[in-house]
Scaffold this motif. Structure first.
Motif, PDB file in Angstrom:
ATOM      1  N   LEU A   1      19.029  -3.580  73.585  1.00  0.00           N
ATOM      2  CA  LEU A   1      18.306  -4.754  74.066  1.00  0.00           C
ATOM      3  C   LEU A   1      17.120  -4.296  74.891  1.00  0.00           C
ATOM      4  CD1 LEU A   1      19.768  -4.168  76.859  1.00  0.00           C
ATOM      5  CD2 LEU A   1      21.178  -6.144  76.398  1.00  0.00           C
ATOM      6  N   VAL A   2      16.365  -5.267  75.431  1.00  0.00           N
ATOM      7  CA  VAL A   2      15.252  -4.974  76.337  1.00  0.00           C
ATOM      8  C   VAL A   2      15.686  -5.352  77.742  1.00  0.00           C
ATOM      9  CG1 VAL A   2      12.883  -5.544  76.976  1.00  0.00           C
ATOM     10  CG2 VAL A   2      13.518  -5.354  74.554  1.00  0.00           C
ATOM     11  N   VAL A   3      15.510  -4.430  78.684  1.00  0.00           N
ATOM     12  CA  VAL A   3      15.876  -4.669  80.076  1.00  0.00           C
ATOM     13  C   VAL A   3      14.648  -4.486  80.951  1.00  0.00           C
ATOM     14  CG1 VAL A   3      17.361  -4.017  82.002  1.00  0.00           C
ATOM     15  CG2 VAL A   3      18.206  -3.798  79.655  1.00  0.00           C
ATOM     16  N   THR A   4      14.242  -5.531  81.659  1.00  0.00           N
ATOM     17  CA  THR A   4      13.126  -5.439  82.594  1.00  0.00           C
ATOM     18  C   THR A   4      13.231  -6.552  83.613  1.00  0.00           C
ATOM     19  OG1 THR A   4      10.715  -5.496  82.860  1.00  0.00           O
ATOM     20  CG2 THR A   4      11.643  -6.774  81.033  1.00  0.00           C
ATOM     21  N   ASP A   5      12.796  -6.277  84.848  1.00  0.00           N
ATOM     22  CA  ASP A   5      12.802  -7.285  85.906  1.00  0.00           C
ATOM     23  C   ASP A   5      11.411  -7.850  86.163  1.00  0.00           C
ATOM     24  OD1 ASP A   5      15.559  -6.923  86.378  1.00  0.00           O
ATOM     25  OD2 ASP A   5      15.163  -5.188  87.654  1.00  0.00           O
ATOM     26  N   ASP A   6      10.436  -7.426  85.380  1.00  0.00           N
ATOM     27  CA  ASP A   6       9.057  -7.872  85.549  1.00  0.00           C
ATOM     28  C   ASP A   6       8.797  -9.084  84.651  1.00  0.00           C
ATOM     29  OD1 ASP A   6       6.149  -7.254  86.426  1.00  0.00           O
ATOM     30  OD2 ASP A   6       6.035  -7.399  84.235  1.00  0.00           O
ATOM     31  N   ALA A   7       8.288 -10.170  85.238  1.00  0.00           N
ATOM     32  CA  ALA A   7       8.099 -11.418  84.490  1.00  0.00           C
ATOM     33  C   ALA A   7       7.159 -11.241  83.303  1.00  0.00           C
ATOM     34  CB  ALA A   7       7.583 -12.508  85.425  1.00  0.00           C
ATOM     35  N   THR A   8       6.071 -10.506  83.501  1.00  0.00           N
ATOM     36  CA  THR A   8       5.119 -10.300  82.415  1.00  0.00           C
ATOM     37  C   THR A   8       5.739  -9.488  81.285  1.00  0.00           C
ATOM     38  OG1 THR A   8       3.248 -10.417  83.961  1.00  0.00           O
ATOM     39  CG2 THR A   8       2.858  -9.375  81.829  1.00  0.00           C
ATOM     40  N   ALA A   9       6.527  -8.479  81.638  1.00  0.00           N
ATOM     41  CA  ALA A   9       7.191  -7.671  80.608  1.00  0.00           C
ATOM     42  C   ALA A   9       8.258  -8.461  79.873  1.00  0.00           C
ATOM     43  CB  ALA A   9       7.801  -6.427  81.256  1.00  0.00           C
ATOM     44  N   VAL A  10       8.975  -9.322  80.588  1.00  0.00           N
ATOM     45  CA  VAL A  10       9.966 -10.187  79.944  1.00  0.00           C
ATOM     46  C   VAL A  10       9.275 -11.104  78.934  1.00  0.00           C
ATOM     47  CG1 VAL A  10      11.590 -12.093  80.295  1.00  0.00           C
ATOM     48  CG2 VAL A  10      11.617 -10.138  81.851  1.00  0.00           C
ATOM     49  N   ALA A  11       8.175 -11.712  79.355  1.00  0.00           N
ATOM     50  CA  ALA A  11       7.425 -12.611  78.467  1.00  0.00           C
ATOM     51  C   ALA A  11       6.908 -11.871  77.244  1.00  0.00           C
ATOM     52  CB  ALA A  11       6.259 -13.248  79.229  1.00  0.00           C
ATOM     53  N   GLY A  12       6.367 -10.671  77.435  1.00  0.00           N
ATOM     54  CA  GLY A  12       5.852  -9.895  76.322  1.00  0.00           C
ATOM     55  C   GLY A  12       6.937  -9.534  75.319  1.00  0.00           C
ATOM     56  N   ALA A  13       8.113  -9.178  75.823  1.00  0.00           N
ATOM     57  CA  ALA A  13       9.214  -8.832  74.938  1.00  0.00           C
ATOM     58  C   ALA A  13       9.686 -10.033  74.142  1.00  0.00           C
ATOM     59  CB  ALA A  13      10.374  -8.243  75.744  1.00  0.00           C
ATOM     60  N   ILE A  14       9.800 -11.194  74.802  1.00  0.00           N
ATOM     61  CA  ILE A  14      10.205 -12.423  74.119  1.00  0.00           C
ATOM     62  C   ILE A  14       9.202 -12.765  73.030  1.00  0.00           C
ATOM     63  CG2 ILE A  14      10.553 -14.907  74.376  1.00  0.00           C
ATOM     64  CD1 ILE A  14      11.588 -14.334  77.205  1.00  0.00           C
ATOM     65  N   ALA A  15       7.923 -12.671  73.344  1.00  0.00           N
ATOM     66  CA  ALA A  15       6.873 -13.093  72.416  1.00  0.00           C
ATOM     67  C   ALA A  15       6.805 -12.215  71.179  1.00  0.00           C
ATOM     68  CB  ALA A  15       5.520 -13.113  73.126  1.00  0.00           C
ATOM     69  N   ARG A  16       7.149 -10.937  71.295  1.00  0.00           N
ATOM     70  CA  ARG A  16       6.983 -10.043  70.149  1.00  0.00           C
ATOM     71  C   ARG A  16       8.247  -9.891  69.318  1.00  0.00           C
ATOM     72  NH1 ARG A  16       7.266  -6.137  74.368  1.00  0.00           N
ATOM     73  NH2 ARG A  16       9.039  -4.718  74.129  1.00  0.00           N
ATOM     74  N   LEU A  17       9.418 -10.245  69.874  1.00  0.00           N
ATOM     75  CA  LEU A  17      10.671 -10.045  69.146  1.00  0.00           C
ATOM     76  C   LEU A  17      11.009 -11.266  68.299  1.00  0.00           C
ATOM     77  CD1 LEU A  17      12.874  -8.445  71.944  1.00  0.00           C
ATOM     78  CD2 LEU A  17      12.018  -7.302  69.898  1.00  0.00           C
ATOM     79  N   ASP A  18      11.664 -11.047  67.173  1.00  0.00           N
ATOM     80  CA  ASP A  18      12.245 -12.131  66.359  1.00  0.00           C
ATOM     81  C   ASP A  18      13.206 -11.524  65.351  1.00  0.00           C
ATOM     82  OD1 ASP A  18      10.692 -11.182  64.216  1.00  0.00           O
ATOM     83  OD2 ASP A  18       9.056 -12.519  64.744  1.00  0.00           O
TER      84      ASP A  18
END
Length: 213
Positions: free
Chosen positions: A196-213
């Motif tokens: 999975l992707v693990v990050t506590d940074d809001a921008t990194a969380v958003a980037g991961a959500i946006a690129r994964l499917d």
């Protein structure tokens, strides 16, 4: 033992600055641990903490969470699912998700839709954080795992907690991409970049959500 309750309370105050009803004094909790012949810990990490406080004559066993088989269902690539109850930890997680993360996801991928599954959506309905686009309050469903299995991405942005995040384990069993935080992955045995992707940074969380499917 679902959680180390004193640890949960301490982490809540550290993350939010507020106390929680889901807590007790550390000395009280350790006294209660010593009252039983056997203790079942939910993660190896918590088992090690408990072991330092119990009597030598007690039995301490780590018992992992059982996961049922999950049937394959059609996946909607642009759907992001958060599934959870209305407890304070979940409310803090979703407020952060809606306020600091979700607007960035929609800006990067306008077709994205966030589905709040379970009692969590009803608990936050009408709050300022809910005034963001592309959010569906699904509410209670008979089978939350089926919702998770159909998600393009599962998000679990916990700010604090203890024990094991059961919804994270259930999401992993479906094979869907997961984005979570340090608190979310704790005790799961899953690792960033492998499962999975693990990050506590809001921008990194958003980037991961946006690129994964």
């Amino acid at each position: 033992m679902q959680d180390i309750i004193s640890r949960h309370g301490q982490r809540c105050e550290a993350a939010t600055g507020k106390p929680t009803a889901f807590s007790m004094a550390e000395d009280t909790e350790q006294f209660l641990w010593r009252s039983w012949d056997a203790l079942l810990a939910i993660t190896p990490e918590e088992s090690r903490v408990i072991a330092d406080a119990v009597r030598p004559s007690q039995t301490l066993v780590t018992v992992p969470h059982a996961i049922p088989e999950v049937a394959e269902v059609p996946v909607t690539a642009d759907t992001v699912v958060y599934a959870g109850s209305d407890n304070p930890s979940n409310q803090a997680a979703v407020r952060w998700l809606l306020r600091d993360v979700w607007p960035k996801v929609v800006a990067a991928r306008p077709s994205s839709r966030l589905r709040l599954v379970g009692l969590i959506g009803e608990a936050l309905r009408g709050e300022p954080e809910m005034a963001v686009p592309n959010v569906d309050v699904v509410g209670f469903v008979p089978d939350a795992v089926a919702e998770v299995a159909a998600a393009g991405v599962v998000v679990a942005p916990y700010l604090y907690g203890s024990g094991l995040k059961i919804k994270l384990i259930e999401a992993a069993a479906t094979g869907r991409p997961i984005v979570t935080t340090t608190s979310g992955v704790e005790g799961s045995g899953l690792s960033d970049g492998n499962h999975l992707v693990v990050t506590d940074d809001a921008t990194a969380v958003a980037g991961a959500i946006a690129r994964l499917d």
